[in-house]
Enzyme design. Sequence first.
Site, short mmCIF file in Angstrom:
data_model
loop_
_atom_site.label_atom_id
_atom_site.label_comp_id
_atom_site.label_asym_id
_atom_site.label_seq_id
_atom_site.Cartn_x
_atom_site.Cartn_y
_atom_site.Cartn_z
CB SER A 312 -1.42 52.09 16.24
OG SER A 312 -0.32 52.47 15.47
CG ASP A 323 3.31 36.55 17.11
OD1 ASP A 323 2.13 36.23 16.87
OD2 ASP A 323 4.05 37.12 16.30
CE LYS A 337 -1.20 53.67 11.02
NZ LYS A 337 0.16 53.17 11.19
#
Length: 496
Positions: A312, A323, A337
């Site tokens: 999460s 990224d 999640k």
Amino acid sequence: MRQSRFFPVLLTTFGIVAMLPRLTSAAQSPATPLPLDQLRLFAEVFGQIKREYVKLVDDDTLLTAAIKGMVSSLDPHSVYVDKTEFQESQEQITGRFAGVGLEIGSEDRFIKIIDPIEDTPAFRAGIHSGDLITSIDNKSVNGMTINDASARLRGNPGTKVTLTLFRKSQNRSFPVTLSRALIKVQSVKATVPAPGYAYVRITSFQERTTPDLATKLRAIASQQPNLKGLILDLRNNGGGLVESAVGVAGAFLPPNSIVVTTNGQAGYSKRAYRATYPDYRLPSFERDPLQNESPIFKKVPLIVLTNAYTASASEIVAGALQDASRATILGKTTFGKGSVQTLVPMTRDSALRLTTAYYFTPNGRSIQDIGIRPDIQIDQYSDGDPDDALATREADVPNHLANIQDPNEREELEAREKDRIRNLHLYEEHTDAETPEQRRKNRERTSIEFGSSADFMLQQALNKLQGKAVLESRALPNGRLAQSDTPRLQSEPEAH
């Protein structure tokens, strides 16, 4: 309705929760006619139970059960929350509660240990991530909800509770008696594992995580002015506050970088969180804790450690840094999640925790069911990690949400399940072939103390930063065991 910045958003293995004022149905979606035939059927079933069930059941019990059943049928993270459950969420945010120090989930009708919190009775007793609780004080947990189990584990400091555990890796059950204590979770820890290199472990994302991280980073910059690399450990971190996750990512990303976006049906669920103070501000601090941060942390080589219990909010941090090509992710694929839950007050003593959005990494990736895949796969132990086949991730949870970006998800999940079964067979064959000495060694194997000199994954991260050989995982990228028992070596020039 716009979310107030003073309502923290809670992200855990079991949900991302935005605590908002109560919303009217008109504010959330256009009015639709009620399904009268189904409501009549509900009334008939309700009446039948009241008249003919073997014992009398009061209206409150039946209606609450109906609401809970309706909500829980949606997905694993939507739930009707009562007063006790709401208080437990608040305790998680502040990091203080009385209990044994376990983060728990559910698996196969049992209660699963997600993580024994460090420096607690459960951790000191040698309880492992992945252990299953089969009974609490001789009461079977079969059919027991996570909330019921949590209530039984908590209690006054000094009182005792006996758990019966099943350890799948050793195929044995055993009892453990723990004394409850006041658990004060220290969410940020830091050490210097080698001159010029720093290690920071975040166990959960709480109210004070960003200020505490800022304090640790200032100390590191002072003690290591020629810092060559930093390791951020998110293993076994089940989540916490999204603002804290944004603050942690913001400590290493350029200002105003997008950390995570959310998107759902309701207007308030469509937003972007950036590495800027208004997006990680919490009521517990009045000024930007990262304001005087050393610029070295924006550029120092960074490695993030992950495993199957990185979930999460932790996945948001790992995904944002990956990224941005700001960090190398090293370890195991994370939990997966990738949805958002909103906590909406319903009555004075209850609330609805409802899945309202998916979240996405800065490049627009949904990690739902997939998780964050590491750039370098590393085992937990130097002699391999066959237990990884036993790990349960979001994709293994019944009734989980689909990944809306993946048109081949069903086929991929079927292939993953076949791989998982194949790995389990390999694991059983490996276990059957063990010598008595190997079995004794496995029984006596204790949980890795993260950050210690015996932490194999940490040592490989250090090797990576120092340009030394790295012992990569024996598992192939799709999770299958490699044919060779010899770990692969990777060597690169030293990072500066």
